[in-house]
Motif scaffolding. Sequence first.
Motif, PDB file in Angstrom:
ATOM      1  N   VAL A 182      -2.426 -25.673  22.529  1.00  0.00           N
ATOM      2  CA  VAL A 182      -2.511 -25.432  21.087  1.00  0.00           C
ATOM      3  C   VAL A 182      -2.720 -23.947  20.808  1.00  0.00           C
ATOM      4  N   ALA A 183      -3.627 -23.319  21.566  1.00  0.00           N
ATOM      5  CA  ALA A 183      -3.938 -21.904  21.351  1.00  0.00           C
ATOM      6  C   ALA A 183      -2.735 -21.012  21.639  1.00  0.00           C
ATOM      7  N   HIS A 184      -1.964 -21.355  22.663  1.00  0.00           N
ATOM      8  CA  HIS A 184      -0.756 -20.573  22.975  1.00  0.00           C
ATOM      9  C   HIS A 184       0.237 -20.660  21.816  1.00  0.00           C
ATOM     10  N   THR A 185       0.479 -21.859  21.331  1.00  0.00           N
ATOM     11  CA  THR A 185       1.401 -22.050  20.205  1.00  0.00           C
ATOM     12  C   THR A 185       0.957 -21.248  18.998  1.00  0.00           C
ATOM     13  N   LEU A 186      -0.323 -21.330  18.674  1.00  0.00           N
ATOM     14  CA  LEU A 186      -0.836 -20.614  17.505  1.00  0.00           C
ATOM     15  C   LEU A 186      -0.836 -19.110  17.726  1.00  0.00           C
TER      16      LEU A 186
ATOM     17  N   ASP B  82      -2.794 -10.218  17.316  1.00  0.00           N
ATOM     18  CA  ASP B  82      -2.893 -10.629  18.714  1.00  0.00           C
ATOM     19  C   ASP B  82      -4.145 -11.467  18.917  1.00  0.00           C
ATOM     20  N   SER B  83      -3.947 -12.760  19.105  1.00  0.00           N
ATOM     21  CA  SER B  83      -5.070 -13.683  19.282  1.00  0.00           C
ATOM     22  C   SER B  83      -5.611 -13.668  20.709  1.00  0.00           C
ATOM     23  N   ARG B  84      -4.880 -13.033  21.618  1.00  0.00           N
ATOM     24  CA  ARG B  84      -5.235 -12.997  23.038  1.00  0.00           C
ATOM     25  C   ARG B  84      -5.263 -14.399  23.648  1.00  0.00           C
ATOM     26  N   THR B  85      -4.451 -15.296  23.094  1.00  0.00           N
ATOM     27  CA  THR B  85      -4.352 -16.655  23.637  1.00  0.00           C
ATOM     28  C   THR B  85      -2.955 -16.935  24.181  1.00  0.00           C
ATOM     29  N   VAL B  86      -2.105 -15.918  24.184  1.00  0.00           N
ATOM     30  CA  VAL B  86      -0.718 -16.105  24.607  1.00  0.00           C
ATOM     31  C   VAL B  86      -0.535 -15.630  26.038  1.00  0.00           C
ATOM     32  N   HIS B  87      -0.036 -16.514  26.865  1.00  0.00           N
ATOM     33  CA  HIS B  87       0.384 -16.140  28.220  1.00  0.00           C
ATOM     34  C   HIS B  87       1.825 -15.667  28.080  1.00  0.00           C
ATOM     35  N   ARG B  88       2.011 -14.356  28.096  1.00  0.00           N
ATOM     36  CA  ARG B  88       3.323 -13.796  27.804  1.00  0.00           C
ATOM     37  C   ARG B  88       4.215 -13.822  29.036  1.00  0.00           C
ATOM     38  N   TRP B  89       5.476 -14.098  28.811  1.00  0.00           N
ATOM     39  CA  TRP B  89       6.455 -14.256  29.885  1.00  0.00           C
ATOM     40  C   TRP B  89       6.470 -13.020  30.779  1.00  0.00           C
ATOM     41  N   LYS B  90       6.224 -13.247  32.062  1.00  0.00           N
ATOM     42  CA  LYS B  90       6.266 -12.221  33.100  1.00  0.00           C
ATOM     43  C   LYS B  90       5.246 -11.112  32.898  1.00  0.00           C
TER      44      LYS B  90
ATOM     45  N   PRO C 184       8.281 -25.170  14.886  1.00  0.00           N
ATOM     46  CA  PRO C 184       7.702 -26.429  15.360  1.00  0.00           C
ATOM     47  C   PRO C 184       6.750 -26.163  16.530  1.00  0.00           C
ATOM     48  N   PRO C 185       5.626 -26.869  16.580  1.00  0.00           N
ATOM     49  CA  PRO C 185       4.656 -26.637  17.663  1.00  0.00           C
ATOM     50  C   PRO C 185       5.134 -27.224  18.991  1.00  0.00           C
ATOM     51  N   VAL C 186       6.067 -26.509  19.612  1.00  0.00           N
ATOM     52  CA  VAL C 186       6.653 -26.941  20.878  1.00  0.00           C
ATOM     53  C   VAL C 186       5.910 -26.251  22.010  1.00  0.00           C
TER      54      VAL C 186
ATOM     55  N   ALA D  28       0.825 -34.271   8.605  1.00  0.00           N
ATOM     56  CA  ALA D  28       1.486 -34.609   9.870  1.00  0.00           C
ATOM     57  C   ALA D  28       0.471 -34.699  10.994  1.00  0.00           C
ATOM     58  N   SER D  29       0.856 -35.341  12.073  1.00  0.00           N
ATOM     59  CA  SER D  29      -0.007 -35.391  13.254  1.00  0.00           C
ATOM     60  C   SER D  29      -0.225 -33.968  13.766  1.00  0.00           C
ATOM     61  N   GLY D  30      -1.446 -33.685  14.198  1.00  0.00           N
ATOM     62  CA  GLY D  30      -1.751 -32.354  14.710  1.00  0.00           C
ATOM     63  C   GLY D  30      -2.757 -31.606  13.867  1.00  0.00           C
ATOM     64  N   PHE D  31      -3.731 -32.323  13.313  1.00  0.00           N
ATOM     65  CA  PHE D  31      -4.774 -31.681  12.506  1.00  0.00           C
ATOM     66  C   PHE D  31      -5.448 -30.558  13.289  1.00  0.00           C
ATOM     67  N   VAL D  32      -5.522 -30.709  14.599  1.00  0.00           N
ATOM     68  CA  VAL D  32      -6.164 -29.716  15.454  1.00  0.00           C
ATOM     69  C   VAL D  32      -5.509 -28.347  15.319  1.00  0.00           C
ATOM     70  N   TYR D  33      -4.206 -28.289  15.019  1.00  0.00           N
ATOM     71  CA  TYR D  33      -3.548 -26.994  14.844  1.00  0.00           C
ATOM     72  C   TYR D  33      -4.179 -26.209  13.699  1.00  0.00           C
ATOM     73  N   GLY D  34      -4.427 -26.875  12.603  1.00  0.00           N
ATOM     74  CA  GLY D  34      -5.040 -26.199  11.464  1.00  0.00           C
ATOM     75  C   GLY D  34      -6.443 -25.728  11.760  1.00  0.00           C
ATOM     76  N   MET D  35      -7.225 -26.575  12.416  1.00  0.00           N
ATOM     77  CA  MET D  35      -8.608 -26.201  12.742  1.00  0.00           C
ATOM     78  C   MET D  35      -8.663 -25.042  13.720  1.00  0.00           C
ATOM     79  N   ARG D  36      -7.838 -25.108  14.746  1.00  0.00           N
ATOM     80  CA  ARG D  36      -7.836 -24.035  15.755  1.00  0.00           C
ATOM     81  C   ARG D  36      -7.318 -22.734  15.156  1.00  0.00           C
TER      82      ARG D  36
END
Length: 196
Positions: free
Chosen positions: A167-171, A181-189, A151-153, A16-24
Amino acid sequence: MGTAGTRRIVVGISGASGFVYGMRLLALLRELEIETHAIVSRGALLTMAHETDYKLADVAALASALYRCDDLAAPISSGSFRTLGMIVAPCSMKSLAEIATGLSSGLIARAADVTLKERRRLVLLARETPYTLTHLRNMAAVTEMGAIVAPPVPAFYAQPATLDEMVAHTLGRVLDLFDLDSRTVHRWKEPALASA
């Protein structure tokens, strides 16, 4: 997190489109010192060439082990090979259908089948839009079997400034499902992350 030798995750990269998801994803898991066992489908090789400047050697450089997509004798095709689970990023509708129906014609579907039968976590970044009824039924089927369809929304509340941040937030949210914890998530509030 499990005993020594089980800090492993299988990473399938399908067409599927989004090869970058796998690499990241491979890069994030490497930073977390998680052993990765990767499979790149034939379709993903085409997507890689069309969407990116990556080569298969770049995948091999990030993964702890890289297997041919037709290598059904690979260690990850057996339930005795212990892992934390598997992530298919991105997950094509073809791969989803094979997993939903138990067809193991390739190593991605076989490794996913093993993950399900061993009751390990399987996360599928299903990448298609709009969905047909067949897609939705396949998603329902894998969910009933214990998989998680993610789904990568993009999360716009995170206010990503770049595609990489999106991409990093989704992953990061996917890795949350493994208590990593990848430390790439901007957590709500929660306060914004320092540069990750």
